[in-house]
Scaffold this motif. Sequence first.
Motif, PDB file in Angstrom:
ATOM      1  N   VAL A  19     -16.720 -12.339  46.674  1.00 44.91           N
ATOM      2  CA  VAL A  19     -16.071 -12.225  45.364  1.00 44.91           C
ATOM      3  C   VAL A  19     -15.305 -13.506  45.067  1.00 44.91           C
ATOM      4  CG1 VAL A  19     -15.842  -9.732  45.363  1.00 44.91           C
ATOM      5  CG2 VAL A  19     -14.009 -11.118  46.325  1.00 44.91           C
ATOM      6  N   ILE A  20     -15.210 -13.803  43.807  1.00 44.54           N
ATOM      7  CA  ILE A  20     -14.412 -14.934  43.341  1.00 44.54           C
ATOM      8  C   ILE A  20     -13.439 -14.415  42.302  1.00 44.54           C
ATOM      9  CG2 ILE A  20     -14.383 -17.156  42.171  1.00 44.54           C
ATOM     10  CD1 ILE A  20     -17.182 -17.671  43.281  1.00 44.54           C
ATOM     11  N   LEU A  21     -12.166 -14.621  42.571  1.00 40.46           N
ATOM     12  CA  LEU A  21     -11.123 -14.242  41.629  1.00 40.46           C
ATOM     13  C   LEU A  21     -10.654 -15.508  40.921  1.00 40.46           C
ATOM     14  CD1 LEU A  21      -9.087 -11.816  43.913  1.00 40.46           C
ATOM     15  CD2 LEU A  21     -11.181 -11.389  42.625  1.00 40.46           C
ATOM     16  N   ARG A  22     -10.505 -15.391  39.619  1.00 39.95           N
ATOM     17  CA  ARG A  22     -10.201 -16.587  38.834  1.00 39.95           C
ATOM     18  C   ARG A  22      -8.816 -16.534  38.211  1.00 39.95           C
ATOM     19  NH1 ARG A  22     -15.761 -16.168  38.633  1.00 39.95           N
ATOM     20  NH2 ARG A  22     -16.795 -18.166  38.974  1.00 39.95           N
ATOM     21  N   CYS A  23      -8.234 -17.696  38.098  1.00 42.66           N
ATOM     22  CA  CYS A  23      -6.881 -17.833  37.561  1.00 42.66           C
ATOM     23  C   CYS A  23      -6.830 -19.095  36.701  1.00 42.66           C
ATOM     24  CB  CYS A  23      -5.906 -17.933  38.726  1.00 42.66           C
ATOM     25  SG  CYS A  23      -4.218 -18.424  38.297  1.00 42.66           S
ATOM     26  N   VAL A  24      -6.121 -19.007  35.598  1.00 46.54           N
ATOM     27  CA  VAL A  24      -5.806 -20.208  34.822  1.00 46.54           C
ATOM     28  C   VAL A  24      -4.291 -20.362  34.859  1.00 46.54           C
ATOM     29  CG1 VAL A  24      -5.925 -21.393  32.606  1.00 46.54           C
ATOM     30  CG2 VAL A  24      -7.814 -19.908  33.350  1.00 46.54           C
ATOM     31  N   PRO A  25      -3.780 -21.314  35.647  1.00 49.06           N
ATOM     32  CA  PRO A  25      -2.331 -21.518  35.719  1.00 49.06           C
ATOM     33  C   PRO A  25      -1.791 -22.121  34.425  1.00 49.06           C
ATOM     34  CG  PRO A  25      -3.484 -22.483  37.611  1.00 49.06           C
ATOM     35  CD  PRO A  25      -4.515 -22.152  36.583  1.00 49.06           C
ATOM     36  N   ILE A  26      -0.494 -22.184  34.320  1.00 46.69           N
ATOM     37  CA  ILE A  26       0.155 -22.839  33.189  1.00 46.69           C
ATOM     38  C   ILE A  26      -0.135 -24.328  33.274  1.00 46.69           C
ATOM     39  CG2 ILE A  26       2.403 -23.339  32.121  1.00 46.69           C
ATOM     40  CD1 ILE A  26       3.269 -20.529  33.070  1.00 46.69           C
ATOM     41  N   ARG A  80     -15.419 -14.551  51.203  1.00 43.55           N
ATOM     42  CA  ARG A  80     -16.853 -14.710  51.484  1.00 43.55           C
ATOM     43  C   ARG A  80     -17.544 -13.396  51.798  1.00 43.55           C
ATOM     44  NH1 ARG A  80     -14.641 -19.220  53.626  1.00 43.55           N
ATOM     45  NH2 ARG A  80     -15.336 -21.165  52.697  1.00 43.55           N
ATOM     46  N   SER A  81     -16.950 -12.597  52.621  1.00 49.46           N
ATOM     47  CA  SER A  81     -17.571 -11.351  53.051  1.00 49.46           C
ATOM     48  C   SER A  81     -16.481 -10.288  53.072  1.00 49.46           C
ATOM     49  CB  SER A  81     -18.194 -11.525  54.438  1.00 49.46           C
ATOM     50  OG  SER A  81     -18.773 -10.307  54.899  1.00 49.46           O
ATOM     51  N   THR A  82     -16.407  -9.525  51.992  1.00 49.57           N
ATOM     52  CA  THR A  82     -15.258  -8.641  51.818  1.00 49.57           C
ATOM     53  C   THR A  82     -15.274  -7.490  52.821  1.00 49.57           C
ATOM     54  OG1 THR A  82     -16.533  -7.540  50.082  1.00 49.57           O
ATOM     55  CG2 THR A  82     -14.855  -9.128  49.387  1.00 49.57           C
ATOM     56  N   LYS A  83     -14.060  -7.083  53.188  1.00 50.17           N
ATOM     57  CA  LYS A  83     -13.884  -5.928  54.073  1.00 50.17           C
ATOM     58  C   LYS A  83     -13.109  -4.859  53.299  1.00 50.17           C
ATOM     59  CE  LYS A  83     -12.895  -9.050  57.951  1.00 50.17           C
ATOM     60  NZ  LYS A  83     -12.371 -10.168  57.178  1.00 50.17           N
ATOM     61  N   LEU A  84     -13.152  -3.645  53.795  1.00 53.15           N
ATOM     62  CA  LEU A  84     -12.417  -2.568  53.128  1.00 53.15           C
ATOM     63  C   LEU A  84     -10.947  -2.901  53.001  1.00 53.15           C
ATOM     64  CD1 LEU A  84     -13.995   0.592  54.824  1.00 53.15           C
ATOM     65  CD2 LEU A  84     -14.452  -0.303  52.529  1.00 53.15           C
ATOM     66  N   GLU A  85     -10.404  -3.537  54.037  1.00 53.54           N
ATOM     67  CA  GLU A  85      -8.968  -3.850  54.036  1.00 53.54           C
ATOM     68  C   GLU A  85      -8.587  -4.989  53.099  1.00 53.54           C
ATOM     69  OE1 GLU A  85     -10.976  -3.666  56.686  1.00 53.54           O
ATOM     70  OE2 GLU A  85     -10.581  -5.278  58.133  1.00 53.54           O
ATOM     71  N   ASP A  86      -9.566  -5.600  52.456  1.00 51.41           N
ATOM     72  CA  ASP A  86      -9.257  -6.611  51.430  1.00 51.41           C
ATOM     73  C   ASP A  86      -8.922  -5.966  50.096  1.00 51.41           C
ATOM     74  OD1 ASP A  86     -11.879  -8.737  52.718  1.00 51.41           O
ATOM     75  OD2 ASP A  86      -9.727  -8.774  53.164  1.00 51.41           O
ATOM     76  N   SER A  87      -9.092  -4.661  49.984  1.00 52.82           N
ATOM     77  CA  SER A  87      -8.739  -3.972  48.749  1.00 52.82           C
ATOM     78  C   SER A  87      -7.246  -4.121  48.493  1.00 52.82           C
ATOM     79  CB  SER A  87      -9.091  -2.480  48.841  1.00 52.82           C
ATOM     80  OG  SER A  87     -10.481  -2.299  48.949  1.00 52.82           O
ATOM     81  N   ALA A  88      -6.909  -4.671  47.340  1.00 50.39           N
ATOM     82  CA  ALA A  88      -5.509  -4.977  47.025  1.00 50.39           C
ATOM     83  C   ALA A  88      -5.442  -5.504  45.604  1.00 50.39           C
ATOM     84  CB  ALA A  88      -4.947  -6.025  47.992  1.00 50.39           C
ATOM     85  N   MET A  89      -4.217  -5.698  45.142  1.00 52.32           N
ATOM     86  CA  MET A  89      -3.985  -6.442  43.914  1.00 52.32           C
ATOM     87  C   MET A  89      -3.727  -7.880  44.311  1.00 52.32           C
ATOM     88  SD  MET A  89      -3.680  -6.111  40.605  1.00 52.32           S
ATOM     89  CE  MET A  89      -2.921  -4.639  39.948  1.00 52.32           C
ATOM     90  N   TYR A  90      -4.445  -8.796  43.695  1.00 53.56           N
ATOM     91  CA  TYR A  90      -4.302 -10.219  43.993  1.00 53.56           C
ATOM     92  C   TYR A  90      -3.618 -10.908  42.816  1.00 53.56           C
ATOM     93  CZ  TYR A  90      -7.221  -9.599  48.073  1.00 53.56           C
ATOM     94  OH  TYR A  90      -7.689  -9.198  49.302  1.00 53.56           O
ATOM     95  N   PHE A  91      -2.528 -11.571  43.127  1.00 51.70           N
ATOM     96  CA  PHE A  91      -1.765 -12.263  42.091  1.00 51.70           C
ATOM     97  C   PHE A  91      -1.880 -13.775  42.278  1.00 51.70           C
ATOM     98  CE2 PHE A  91       0.282  -8.747  40.152  1.00 51.70           C
ATOM     99  CZ  PHE A  91       0.609  -7.840  41.151  1.00 51.70           C
TER     100      PHE A  91
END
Lengths: 112, 112
Positions: A19-26, A80-91
């Motif tokens: 997965v890729i999570l994307r962010c646009v900083p200030i 790269r290879s997600t695990k169940l324990e990666d479930s979370a809110m990512y900030f």
Amino acid sequence: EPEVTQTPSHQVTQMGQEVILRCVPISNHLYFYWYRQILGQKVEFLVSFYNNEISEKSEIFDDQFSVERPDGSNFTLKIRSTKLEDSAMYFCASSRILYEQYFGPGTRLTVT
Amino acid sequence: GNSVTQMEGPVTLSEEAFLTINCTYTATGYPSLFWYVQYPGEGLQLLLKATKADDKGSNKGFEATYRKETTSFHLEKGSVQVSDSAVYFCALSEAAGNKLTFGGGTRVLVKP
């Protein structure tokens, strides 16, 4: 008022997928961060990024994680290879040279 | 290492009541201290900060004073409103650009 944005707001993926999570900083900020919050737990630091390189990372940020600032605006977190324990809110957060970090609304990652 | 301890919630109050959330910290140096607030379904917002001993941070009727002698940064508000219902996080940072270390968060529920 400028703000940090994150996409997607919710990502569901199967165990083992990337997965890729994307962010646009200030736009005039210099420091960039990723944190995560597992449901019901503390907000935990993952990594900080400055001058196009990682400046600090936590024990959580192992070889499965990577960050990139591919252009002048985006800041991404790849798992790269997600695990169940990666479930979370990512900030994602960003800051100027001052102390204040500004947070995005978060991406909820659900690994099934 | 650094750590932040804050009182566990939930804290349930009536409107116009006085709110105090205790926060104490452990740090090797002289950190900056912060309170962040997380409203339901939203990300973390900086509420107030203090960067040196005896500084008082204030915003939206909330106050907190950096007490080096007791290593504390308690959050107070004299008269809460229903709209103050949220989770409040105490945090510290050792230096500009450094990671934030968070407490566990305190959920506050204000009833009309």
